[in-house]
Scaffold this motif. Structure first.
Motif, PDB file in Angstrom:
ATOM      1  N   ARG A  74       0.820  -1.215   0.000  1.00 37.03           N
ATOM      2  CA  ARG A  74       0.000   0.000   0.000  1.00 37.03           C
ATOM      3  C   ARG A  74       0.855   1.266   0.000  1.00 37.03           C
ATOM      4  O   ARG A  74       0.489   2.265  -0.613  1.00 37.03           O
ATOM      5  N   GLU A  75       2.005   1.231   0.642  1.00 37.09           N
ATOM      6  CA  GLU A  75       2.897   2.386   0.634  1.00 37.09           C
ATOM      7  C   GLU A  75       3.598   2.562  -0.701  1.00 37.09           C
ATOM      8  O   GLU A  75       4.176   3.606  -0.972  1.00 37.09           O
ATOM      9  N   GLN A  76       3.551   1.515  -1.526  1.00 42.72           N
ATOM     10  CA  GLN A  76       4.170   1.501  -2.855  1.00 42.72           C
ATOM     11  C   GLN A  76       5.679   1.749  -2.787  1.00 42.72           C
ATOM     12  O   GLN A  76       6.261   2.433  -3.623  1.00 42.72           O
ATOM     13  N   THR A  77       6.316   1.134  -1.797  1.00 44.78           N
ATOM     14  CA  THR A  77       7.769   1.210  -1.688  1.00 44.78           C
ATOM     15  C   THR A  77       8.460   0.066  -2.432  1.00 44.78           C
ATOM     16  O   THR A  77       9.676   0.058  -2.538  1.00 44.78           O
ATOM     17  N   PHE A  78       7.680  -0.891  -2.927  1.00 38.34           N
ATOM     18  CA  PHE A  78       8.251  -1.903  -3.820  1.00 38.34           C
ATOM     19  C   PHE A  78       7.241  -2.229  -4.909  1.00 38.34           C
ATOM     20  O   PHE A  78       6.043  -1.958  -4.792  1.00 38.34           O
ATOM     21  N   LEU A  79       7.743  -2.789  -5.984  1.00 44.67           N
ATOM     22  CA  LEU A  79       6.908  -3.267  -7.089  1.00 44.67           C
ATOM     23  C   LEU A  79       7.491  -4.583  -7.576  1.00 44.67           C
ATOM     24  O   LEU A  79       8.662  -4.648  -7.964  1.00 44.67           O
ATOM     25  N   ASP A  80       6.677  -5.632  -7.521  1.00 45.71           N
ATOM     26  CA  ASP A  80       7.087  -6.947  -7.999  1.00 45.71           C
ATOM     27  C   ASP A  80       6.479  -7.219  -9.363  1.00 45.71           C
ATOM     28  O   ASP A  80       5.283  -6.987  -9.577  1.00 45.71           O
ATOM     29  N   LEU A  81       7.304  -7.719 -10.273  1.00 47.51           N
ATOM     30  CA  LEU A  81       6.788  -8.222 -11.541  1.00 47.51           C
ATOM     31  C   LEU A  81       6.665  -9.730 -11.407  1.00 47.51           C
ATOM     32  O   LEU A  81       7.659 -10.432 -11.198  1.00 47.51           O
ATOM     33  N   ASN A  82       5.439 -10.220 -11.492  1.00 51.48           N
ATOM     34  CA  ASN A  82       5.149 -11.636 -11.286  1.00 51.48           C
ATOM     35  C   ASN A  82       4.566 -12.260 -12.554  1.00 51.48           C
ATOM     36  O   ASN A  82       3.898 -11.587 -13.342  1.00 51.48           O
ATOM     37  N   ALA A  83       4.791 -13.560 -12.698  1.00 52.98           N
ATOM     38  CA  ALA A  83       4.184 -14.324 -13.794  1.00 52.98           C
ATOM     39  C   ALA A  83       3.354 -15.443 -13.196  1.00 52.98           C
ATOM     40  O   ALA A  83       3.852 -16.257 -12.413  1.00 52.98           O
ATOM     41  N   GLY A  84       2.068 -15.466 -13.539  1.00 53.39           N
ATOM     42  CA  GLY A  84       1.172 -16.515 -13.071  1.00 53.39           C
ATOM     43  C   GLY A  84       0.814 -17.451 -14.211  1.00 53.39           C
ATOM     44  O   GLY A  84       0.401 -17.002 -15.288  1.00 53.39           O
ATOM     45  N   GLU A  85       0.967 -18.745 -14.009  1.00 50.52           N
ATOM     46  CA  GLU A  85       0.642 -19.715 -15.047  1.00 50.52           C
ATOM     47  C   GLU A  85      -0.866 -19.745 -15.270  1.00 50.52           C
ATOM     48  O   GLU A  85      -1.638 -19.969 -14.338  1.00 50.52           O
ATOM     49  N   ALA A  86      -1.285 -19.532 -16.512  1.00 49.70           N
ATOM     50  CA  ALA A  86      -2.715 -19.482 -16.815  1.00 49.70           C
ATOM     51  C   ALA A  86      -3.387 -20.832 -16.617  1.00 49.70           C
ATOM     52  O   ALA A  86      -4.585 -20.897 -16.334  1.00 49.70           O
TER      53      ALA A  86
END
Length: 414
Positions: free
Chosen positions: A238-250
């Motif tokens: 919520r503080e937006q101090t990190f951002l993760d790029l994730n990949a989810g298997e469809a």
């Protein structure tokens, strides 16, 4: 109208009279309605630009351009929102009563893809917080088609934790007090889940986000990998101090983190992240050095190379010509207060400024990245529009926008 970019020759994009005639034959549309719909300023086009879907009077209508083929897709009292075509153009998707639907254009068969929509549960449509604070005002759509048109990824937002807030409607003569879900600072946000559902129907597969605390999770951007096998989503606290790029298997919902952006201040999500290349790798914009620059990653999230660097910013990615190995973008390398258009090679060499006139430039590239329209202005000159080749050479002036009244003023030099 359609205009030949190089010559400026214009011709009608479609036969409006033919469209008007076709629409006028549909139940529920008067001749006046048909005339208005056939002369709109803009339309929702299918990917082939051969048909349109029109939202009118809470229902959807379909028309194949330059034909006599028109159809009423929906006919009910409920309003449809966020209508769009599937990438293959064979289906139309939309949200009704906070549930996702698709219509097969060949059979006109309607399918309800989600079943839990209510005032407190929004499937495929963003609430106030996600529209205003996350995706941006005016962006209400919360679903994304897979490139192969087989699946739809969507956000499901649970509004139950959100407190209501009294808002005064000042429009009526006698003011009305309304209660609306609105989290004040520190109040609970809606709970977000990311689901994947087949375009043919079936149960929703939920993407695994168990590594995050649900009350502290923001799903800030969603996209698909080019092969439609993975839902690629960006997650923040919520503080937006990190951002993760994730990949989810469809196929399974299993997710993995490709990498994390982190700062003591704030990480800003970008609409053009990631930009996929044909080999599955992607370009990514990041402020990790304190300046927004371009990076090239493998499909697995391994850094290949930083493409730009320096005390200036890449403000946006405009296009990639993979055949020529060139990346086009706009940024501030020449001036921190006036954006210009640039190109750089995919190996990070050959940074070139394509716009040479001092002032601010706003470029729009064609799909093949061979031409761009440049809207230019400076402190003394209203916006002018020109067409350039992708190497920066002038093709023609589209609109010089002369303002004779300005000759009566003694304007300062810049």
């Amino acid at each position: 109208m359609k205009v030949d970019a190089r010559t400026g020759e214009a011709s009608p994009f479609f036969d409006a009279a033919r469209m008007e005639s076709a629409l006028a034959k549909l139940p529920g549309l008067s001749k006046d309605d048909a005339k208005k719909l056939a002369h709109r300023a803009s339309y929702k086009l299918n990917p082939a630009q051969s048909a349109v879907v029109i939202n009118f009077n809470n229902d959807l209508f379909y028309y194949e351009l330059n034909t006599n083929s028109a159809a009423r897709l929906t006919n009910n009292t409920e309003e449809e929102f966020e209508e769009d075509f599937s990438p293959d153009g064979r289906m139309v998707s939309f949200v009704r009563r906070n549930d996702l639907y698709v219509i097969d254009l060949a059979t006109r068969r309607e399918r309800r893809l989600t079943q839990t929509g209510s005032e407190a549960t929004l499937n495929g449509r963003l609430d106030w917080v996600y529209e205003e604070e996350v995706y941006g005002r005016g962006h209400k759509r919360g679903y994304w088609w897979s490139p192969d048109s087989a699946r739809i990824a969507y956000l499901s937002l649970d509004e139950e934790p959100v407190h209501e807030f009294p808002v005064v409607d000042h429009i009526p003569r006698r003011q009305v007090l309304e209660d609306t879900p609105y989290p004040l600072a520190g109040d609970p946000n809606p709970l977000a889940r990311l689901g994947v559902v087949g375009a043919e129907g079936g149960d929703t597969l939920w993407v695994d986000t168990a590594t995050y605390e649900p009350t502290d999770l923001l799903i800030v951007r969603v996209a698909w990998s080019p092969d439609s096998r993975s839902v690629v989503f960006q997650a923040q606290n919520r503080e937006q101090t990190f951002l993760d790029l994730n990949a989810g298997e469809a196929a399974s919902g299993k997710s993995s983190r490709l990498f994390r952006e982190k700062t003591r201040a704030w990480v800003e999500p970008s609409d053009d992240n990631p930009h996929w290349l044909r080999d599955g790798s992607f370009l990514w914009r990041s402020e990790r050095t304190g300046w927004m620059h371009l990076y090239h990653y493998t499909a697995a999230g391994k850094l290949i190379k930083q493409l730009t660097e320096g005390k200036w910013e890449v403000r946006g990615l405009d296009g990639v010509d993979e055949g020529a190995g060139l990346v086009y973008f706009h940024g501030t390398e020449h001036s921190h207060i006036a954006e210009h258009v640039y190109r750089v090679r995919l190996d990070g060499t050959g940074l070139t400024r394509l716009t040479q006139t001092e002032g601010s430039h706003d470029a729009s590239f064609n799909p093949t990245n061979t031409l761009f329209v440049d809207k230019w202005s400076d402190i003394n000159t209203p916006t002018q529009v020109r067409l350039f080749n992708s190497d920066g050479t002038l093709v023609r002036v589209i609109d010089e926008n002369r303002v004779e009244a300005l000759k009566g003023y003694k304007l300062g030099a810049t």
